[in-house]
Design a protein around this motif. Structure first.
Motif, PDB file in Angstrom:
ATOM      1  N   TRP A   1       4.705  -7.102   8.304  1.00 45.48           N
ATOM      2  CA  TRP A   1       3.604  -6.188   7.983  1.00 45.48           C
ATOM      3  C   TRP A   1       4.029  -5.638   6.811  1.00 45.48           C
ATOM      4  CZ3 TRP A   1      -0.870  -5.525  11.010  1.00 45.48           C
ATOM      5  CH2 TRP A   1      -1.007  -6.220  12.022  1.00 45.48           C
TER       6      TRP A   1
ATOM      7  N   GLN B   1       2.763  -2.759   3.750  1.00 45.45           N
ATOM      8  CA  GLN B   1       2.062  -1.455   3.847  1.00 45.45           C
ATOM      9  C   GLN B   1       1.576  -1.158   2.183  1.00 45.45           C
ATOM     10  OE1 GLN B   1       4.449   2.288   3.979  1.00 45.45           O
ATOM     11  NE2 GLN B   1       2.982   3.121   5.454  1.00 45.45           N
TER      12      GLN B   1
ATOM     13  N   TYR C   1      -2.865  -1.717   5.491  1.00 48.83           N
ATOM     14  CA  TYR C   1      -1.815  -2.605   6.074  1.00 48.83           C
ATOM     15  C   TYR C   1      -2.364  -3.931   6.440  1.00 48.83           C
ATOM     16  CZ  TYR C   1       0.042   1.932   7.558  1.00 48.83           C
ATOM     17  OH  TYR C   1       0.491   3.324   7.292  1.00 48.83           O
TER      18      TYR C   1
END
Lengths: 115, 115
Positions: A35, A37, A88
């Motif tokens: 993931w 950001q 995100y």
């Protein structure tokens, strides 16, 4: 088959609440799920990642839940803070001999945490 | 380390002009990636290099786009001639080793506007 589908497109959460972002994939060759950001005006930065041999990974307030059979994974942000407001991206990648691990990104979720 | 450096941060040009975007990867990283980010298509991989050699340019949209990496510390992405639909944020990322799970480190991006 290379696509990673991400939802929701945008999310508004009150401070202290839980933010949940979901992703789904089709390619069973994917073996690593990071993931990223991204803050406005900045490049994406790795937040947390998981391999499919575990069902959950937690780092501080951030948790990835992984469901291999359903080919789905999600990011949970506990006790969401205004400083978490960002976009995100989920991603997936696989190893191919002789080539680089290429990231396939989801479409992104714009998270806003209200004070 | 200063991280991945990109220049310029913002570029405004007129249709038909040549545009050159520059990237300095993190020292010691073997892989360099060029991405394009738009609202409509999200983050797209354009091309990547391994040890200065272009490996996969299948994401380059047209012959108007070209990329070079003359040495381990410098890469360029050139658009000639530029068109309004090329307007996007272009990111450069580098990775120390893509065979393992090592992350890609993104630069701050170049916001290109073609009038």
């Amino acid at each position: 088959q290379q696509q990673v589908k991400q939802s929701p497109q945008s999310l508004i959460v009150q401070k202290g609440g839980i933010s949940i972002i979901n992703c789904a994939y089709e390619n069973t060759a994917f073996d690593y799920f990071p993931w990223y950001q991204q803050f406005p005006g900045k490049g994406p930065a790795l937040l947390i990642a998981i391999r499919p041999d575990v069902s959950e990974k937690k780092e501080g307030r951030f948790t990835i839940s992984f469901n291999k059979s359903a080919k789905q994974f999600s990011l949970h942000i506990m006790d969401s803070q205004p400083g978490d407001s960002a976009t995100y991206f989920c991603a997936a990648t696989y190893f191919s001999s002789g080539s680089a691990r290429q990231l396939t990104f989801g479409s992104g979720t714009q998270l806003t945490v209200l004070p | 380390d200063a991280g991945v450096i990109q220049s310029p941060r913002h570029e405004v040009t007129e249709m038909g002009q040549e545009v050159t975007l520059r990237c300095k990867p993190i020292s010691g990283h073997d892989y360099l990636f060029w991405y394009r980010q738009t609202m409509m298509r999200g983050l797209e991989l354009l091309i990547y290099f391994n040890n200065n050699v272009p490996i996969d340019d299948s994401g380059m949209p047209e012959d108007r786009f070209s990329a070079k990496m003359p040495n381990a510390s410098f890469s360029t992405l050139k658009i000639q001639p530029s068109e309004p639909r090329d307007s996007a944020v272009y990111f450069c990322a580098s990775s120390p080793d893509s065979g393992s799970y090592n992350e890609q480190f993104f630069g701050p991006g170049t916001r290109l506007t073609v009038l």
